[in-house]
Design an enzyme around this catalytic site. Structure first.
Site, short mmCIF file in Angstrom:
data_model
loop_
_atom_site.label_atom_id
_atom_site.label_comp_id
_atom_site.label_asym_id
_atom_site.label_seq_id
_atom_site.Cartn_x
_atom_site.Cartn_y
_atom_site.Cartn_z
N ARG A 70 -7.60 10.49 -6.16
CA ARG A 70 -8.89 10.43 -6.28
C ARG A 70 -9.95 11.05 -6.16
O ARG A 70 -11.49 10.67 -6.39
CB ARG A 70 -8.64 9.71 -4.85
CG ARG A 70 -7.88 8.09 -4.92
CD ARG A 70 -8.58 6.63 -6.15
NE ARG A 70 -10.10 7.34 -6.13
CZ ARG A 70 -10.88 6.05 -4.75
NH1 ARG A 70 -9.45 5.45 -4.33
NH2 ARG A 70 -11.31 6.38 -4.57
N ARG B 35 -3.95 6.11 0.45
CA ARG B 35 -4.09 7.25 1.04
C ARG B 35 -3.53 8.04 2.04
O ARG B 35 -3.76 9.53 2.24
CB ARG B 35 -5.56 7.59 1.29
CG ARG B 35 -6.66 6.97 1.26
CD ARG B 35 -7.70 6.61 2.07
NE ARG B 35 -7.62 5.20 2.50
CZ ARG B 35 -8.93 4.57 3.04
NH1 ARG B 35 -9.40 4.62 3.20
NH2 ARG B 35 -7.76 3.25 2.94
N ASP C 177 -6.16 -3.78 -7.45
CA ASP C 177 -6.53 -4.14 -6.09
C ASP C 177 -6.60 -5.49 -6.31
O ASP C 177 -6.62 -6.38 -7.18
CB ASP C 177 -8.10 -3.81 -5.72
CG ASP C 177 -8.27 -3.70 -4.05
OD1 ASP C 177 -7.84 -3.35 -3.71
OD2 ASP C 177 -8.74 -5.05 -4.53
N TYR D 232 -14.02 -12.51 0.49
CA TYR D 232 -14.66 -11.79 -0.15
C TYR D 232 -15.64 -12.20 -0.74
O TYR D 232 -16.78 -11.37 -0.47
CB TYR D 232 -13.95 -10.55 -0.92
CG TYR D 232 -13.02 -9.73 0.44
CD1 TYR D 232 -13.40 -9.25 0.60
CD2 TYR D 232 -12.10 -10.19 -0.02
CE1 TYR D 232 -12.50 -8.10 1.52
CE2 TYR D 232 -10.80 -9.78 1.22
CZ TYR D 232 -11.12 -8.64 1.78
OH TYR D 232 -10.11 -7.97 2.61
N ARG E 291 0.96 -1.30 0.15
CA ARG E 291 -0.01 0.25 -0.34
C ARG E 291 0.92 1.57 -0.29
O ARG E 291 0.33 2.13 0.91
CB ARG E 291 -0.49 0.22 1.21
CG ARG E 291 -2.19 -1.05 1.02
CD ARG E 291 -3.00 -0.81 0.33
NE ARG E 291 -3.37 -1.55 -0.02
CZ ARG E 291 -5.81 -1.57 1.03
NH1 ARG E 291 -5.80 -0.66 1.96
NH2 ARG E 291 -6.12 -2.47 0.56
C1 LIG Z 1 -7.56 -7.54 1.15
C2 LIG Z 1 -6.95 -6.72 -0.04
C3 LIG Z 1 -7.67 -5.70 -1.03
N1 LIG Z 1 -6.26 -5.00 -1.57
C4 LIG Z 1 -5.34 -5.98 -1.68
C5 LIG Z 1 -5.02 -6.82 -0.69
C6 LIG Z 1 -4.18 -7.30 0.24
C7 LIG Z 1 -3.64 -6.31 1.18
C8 LIG Z 1 -4.10 -6.31 1.97
O1 LIG Z 1 -4.46 -7.15 3.03
O2 LIG Z 1 -3.80 -4.98 2.44
C9 LIG Z 1 -4.34 -5.06 -2.48
C10 LIG Z 1 -3.57 -4.02 -2.90
N2 LIG Z 1 -5.20 -3.14 -2.74
C11 LIG Z 1 -5.06 -1.74 -3.53
C12 LIG Z 1 -3.40 -2.07 -3.94
C13 LIG Z 1 -2.37 -1.73 -4.76
C14 LIG Z 1 -0.92 -1.71 -5.00
C15 LIG Z 1 0.24 -0.90 -2.93
O3 LIG Z 1 0.10 0.63 -3.05
O4 LIG Z 1 0.26 -2.37 -2.30
C16 LIG Z 1 -2.99 -3.64 -3.51
C17 LIG Z 1 -2.05 -4.17 -3.68
C18 LIG Z 1 -4.63 -0.16 -3.93
C19 LIG Z 1 -6.08 -0.18 -2.79
N3 LIG Z 1 -7.10 -0.71 -1.82
C20 LIG Z 1 -8.28 -0.35 -1.15
C21 LIG Z 1 -7.18 1.47 -1.46
C22 LIG Z 1 -8.09 2.27 -0.90
C23 LIG Z 1 -9.09 2.86 -1.49
C24 LIG Z 1 -9.38 4.24 -0.68
O5 LIG Z 1 -10.59 5.21 -0.18
O6 LIG Z 1 -8.31 5.45 -1.43
C25 LIG Z 1 -6.55 1.27 -1.89
C26 LIG Z 1 -4.77 2.38 -1.70
C27 LIG Z 1 -9.29 -1.03 -1.37
C28 LIG Z 1 -9.59 -1.47 -0.31
N4 LIG Z 1 -8.99 -2.99 -1.10
C29 LIG Z 1 -9.56 -4.15 -0.10
C30 LIG Z 1 -9.99 -3.24 1.50
C31 LIG Z 1 -10.36 -4.05 2.70
C32 LIG Z 1 -10.09 -2.05 0.36
C33 LIG Z 1 -10.78 -1.55 1.42
C34 LIG Z 1 -9.65 -1.25 2.72
C35 LIG Z 1 -8.63 0.53 2.65
O7 LIG Z 1 -9.32 1.59 2.37
O8 LIG Z 1 -7.79 -0.07 3.03
C36 LIG Z 1 -8.85 -5.76 -1.11
#
Ligand SMILES: Cc1c2[nH]c(c1CCC(=O)O)Cc1[nH]c(c(CCC(=O)O)c1C)Cc1[nH]c(c(CCC(=O)O)c1C)Cc1[nH]c(c(C)c1CCC(=O)O)C2
Length: 358
Positions: free
Chosen positions: A51, A42, A87, A165, A38
């Site tokens: 965004r 944000r 994602d 999920y 990540r």
């Molecule tokens: C479980 C999981 C998800 N997504 C991901 C996982 C596995 C890693 C982990 O366990 O955290 C993986 C992921 N999600 C995202 C990336 C991009 C690359 C990186 O920078 O790592 C990666 C590798 C962007 C994202 N994916 C998401 C965001 C946030 C979106 C936003 O509000 O801008 C980002 C930058 C949204 C997301 N996507 C997911 C959730 C649960 C959420 C919402 C919770 C949150 O906001 O943190 C599912």
């Protein structure tokens, strides 16, 4: 189900000698490579600005936007690798699951899997046809990364974590619906694992063909399972996915959280590197995994919220546990949190580079 054969790809020599790719191969590197799960997100003002008024899925599906977000942390800090902005849930909509990222709540699926019939109605389309934006984003990002000497990581979620999920319809604490389905409908569960294996192997092949130089498989929530359940219900399809991915010729990281008890089983699937969360010291993790495998991790992401004194102390502790062994990629044990100050991230990257420079 038919499994298309894995394509044979010509190895890509670009940035092969970067600290990150050397470490992924288990070779000694000029310094410990650093990147963060990540790292685009944000906590960065540039990300929040881009965004604003745009949905998560719109950014993922627009190559210029996905490429720009991928590059934001790279332009701001000397990270040793970039990870594509995308994602793990992106394949769910193309299979027929209606996914929405709801601000402040997280991912939501309105037609979650409840019955074996729901598994059978899931499509397994060719990734290149239904997610063409991913390859295009990778090509755009590589144009910017190659001259900077920074390799690109592609990724997918692992079958169990995606199934959680698809069945829960959202994030979960105890995975009750998922486990109920797994125990109650084992045949349909294995068909679901096979469908994920097929689409994920194909999606990773597309990413590598387009220019991903390493890949990570996120099994974030697999630690919720017992060893028996992992071996019985998850290991077969995940093992085939890793086996097929290794044939693509790029190094593979397999990551999960709360996996201390599962590390021997997970590592036996043969990834090049194991992602270790913050609960297990790296010198303990090394004893639990296969000889020759590297480790990635494992700072608690909360430590980046300060104070620097404790962050520095625990970084020193992790580096002492590694004790100069090759095959360590410095990372957080789970993704960076939105409240993380950018200055702390930058300071940490610089500090690890300074401390480990040969
Ligand atoms: C479980 C999981 C998800 N997504 C991901 C996982 C596995 C890693 C982990 O366990 O955290 C993986 C992921 N999600 C995202 C990336 C991009 C690359 C990186 O920078 O790592 C990666 C590798 C962007 C994202 N994916 C998401 C965001 C946030 C979106 C936003 O509000 O801008 C980002 C930058 C949204 C997301 N996507 C997911 C959730 C649960 C959420 C919402 C919770 C949150 O906001 O943190 C599912």
């Amino acid at each position: 189900m038919t499994r298309p054969s894995t394509p044979v790809l010509t190895p890509d020599p670009t940035n092969r000698d970067s600290a990150f790719l050397k470490t992924m191969r288990g070779e000694a590197a000029p310094h410990t490579p650093v990147w963060f799960m990540r790292q685009a997100g944000r906590y960065m003002p540039e990300y929040r600005a881009l965004r604003a008024g745009r949905s998560m899925l719109e950014c993922i599906r627009t190559p210029e936007l996905a490429a720009e977000i991928t590059l934001q942390p790279i332009k701001a800090m000397p990270m040793d690798a970039a990870i594509l902005f995308n994602d793990i849930l992106t394949p769910l909509p193309v299979m027929g699951l209606d996914l929405d990222f709801v601000g402040g709540v997280g991912p939501q699926i309105s037609n979650r899997i409840e019955t074996p019939f729901d598994v059978d109605r899931l499509g397994v389309p060719a990734a290149a046809e239904v997610m063409p934006y991913t390859a295009e984003s990778i090509r755009l990002v590589r144009q910017e990364l190659d001259p900077r000497g920074v390799p690109l990581i592609g990724f997918v979620g692992a079958p169990f974590t995606l199934a959680s999920y698809a069945i829960e319809g959202k994030g979960s604490r105890n995975y009750e619906r998922t486990k109920r389905f797994m125990y109650g409908e084992p045949a349909a569960w294995h068909r679901l694992m096979d469908k994920f294996e097929t689409i994920l192997a194909d999606y990773l092949a597309e990413q590598v063909k387009a220019g991903a130089q390493a890949v990570q498989i996120f099994d974030s929530w697999v630690g919720a399972l017992s060893i028996y359940d992992y071996v019985t219900f998850v290991k077969p399809a995940t093992g085939r996915l890793i086996e097929r991915t290794k044939k693509l010729g790029v190094p593979v990281i397999y990551f999960g959280t709360s996996t201390h008890h599962l590390l021997p089983q997970m590592s036996s699937l043969g990834s090049d590197v194991m992602g270790i969360d913050w609960r297990t010291p790296l010198n303990d993790a090394w004893k639990l995994i296969q000889p020759g495998q590297g480790v990635q991790g494992n700072l608690d992401p909360l430590l980046l919220q300060g104070p620097w004194r404790e962050l520095k102390h625990q970084t020193d502790r992790i580096l002492a546990e590694v004790d100069g062994r090759p095959g360590h990629i410095f990372n957080v044990g789970h993704g960076l949190l939105p409240e993380t100050p950018v200055d702390m991230v930058r300071r940490l990257v610089d500090y690890v580079h300074e401390q480990t420079a040969k």
